[in-house]
Design an enzyme around this catalytic site. Structure first.
Site, PDB file in Angstrom:
ATOM      1  N   ASP A  45       0.725  -0.969  -0.126  1.00 59.90           N
ATOM      2  CA  ASP A  45      -0.168  -0.309   0.002  1.00 59.90           C
ATOM      3  C   ASP A  45       0.795   1.158   0.012  1.00 59.90           C
ATOM      4  O   ASP A  45       2.223   1.546   0.422  1.00 59.90           O
ATOM      5  CB  ASP A  45      -0.804   0.248   1.038  1.00 59.90           C
ATOM      6  CG  ASP A  45      -2.165  -1.074   1.442  1.00 59.90           C
ATOM      7  OD1 ASP A  45      -2.756  -2.156  -0.243  1.00 59.90           O
ATOM      8  OD2 ASP A  45      -2.578  -1.231   2.729  1.00 59.90           O
ATOM      9  N   ARG A  46       0.271   2.646   0.114  1.00 60.16           N
ATOM     10  CA  ARG A  46       0.779   3.619  -0.279  1.00 60.16           C
ATOM     11  C   ARG A  46       1.689   4.216   0.687  1.00 60.16           C
ATOM     12  O   ARG A  46       2.708   4.126   1.520  1.00 60.16           O
ATOM     13  CB  ARG A  46       0.233   4.641  -0.882  1.00 60.16           C
ATOM     14  CG  ARG A  46       0.810   5.971  -1.427  1.00 60.16           C
ATOM     15  CD  ARG A  46       0.011   7.135  -2.544  1.00 60.16           C
ATOM     16  NE  ARG A  46      -0.981   6.914  -1.826  1.00 60.16           N
ATOM     17  CZ  ARG A  46      -1.578   8.111  -1.113  1.00 60.16           C
ATOM     18  NH1 ARG A  46      -0.992   9.360  -1.053  1.00 60.16           N
ATOM     19  NH2 ARG A  46      -2.449   8.317  -0.734  1.00 60.16           N
TER      20      ARG A  46
END
Length: 176
Positions: A44-45
């Site tokens: 995930d970012r």
């Protein structure tokens, strides 16, 4: 000859080859490597840690297949007190509120209190899985970092955004 790179993915970058709106992990690499390398899986970012990039599609597929049971270990800091019941729920496998079925996973409590720390071991990597499993137990994730993927462990000499080629020994372990 295939190439394998370990990246300490920093928070804030997308795990993608390219994106029209956001910076990707490829920005960590020189232009000459960007076209040939592909991320193996996703983070995930807002998650940091170990990301493997390679031009070896066969190995990438093998590492990502749930049938191969390649363990991925994450360190998480969560809001709330983790309990033995949380560990049992992970060990049994979970069905999340939207019907997503998660394979049995490991949850090792490192510290329990208002904020808890743990290691989570997955054999699959579904969309936001660690965060979603912990949230389902009422323990939202504050911080998440992938430490290992199979035999490959994040090199603790790398800073976020830094990368290196895998050693011959690391490559050989991944091939097994």
């Amino acid at each position: 000859m295939a190439q394998y790179y370990m990246l300490y993915k920093p928070r804030g970058l997308l795990t993608a080859k390219r994106d029209a709106r956001r910076e990707t992990v490829m920005s960590c690499f020189p232009e000459a490597l960007r076209e040939m390398l592909h991320p193996v899986g996703r983070l995930d970012r807002d998650t940091e840690g170990l990301l493997l990039l390679t031009d070896d599609g066969e190995l990438a597929h093998a590492l990502l297949s749930p049938k191969k049971h390649v363990d991925k270990v994450y360190y998480a800091r969560v809001s709330g007190r983790l309990t033995p019941e949380d560990c049992a729920a992970f060990e049994a496998g979970m069905t999340l509120g939207d019907g997503l079925e998660c394979l049995p996973a490991g949850l090792e409590i490192l510290a329990a209190g208002e904020t808890s720390e743990c290691l989570v071991t997955l054999r699959e990597g579904k969309f936001h899985q660690v965060k979603r499993m912990l949230a389902a137990r009422g323990k939202p994730v504050e911080y998440l970092k992938r430490l290992s993927m199979g035999s490959l462990r994040l090199d603790d000499t790398l800073a976020p955004g830094e990368f290196r080629l895998l050693t011959a020994a690391e490559e050989a372990q991944l091939q097994r």
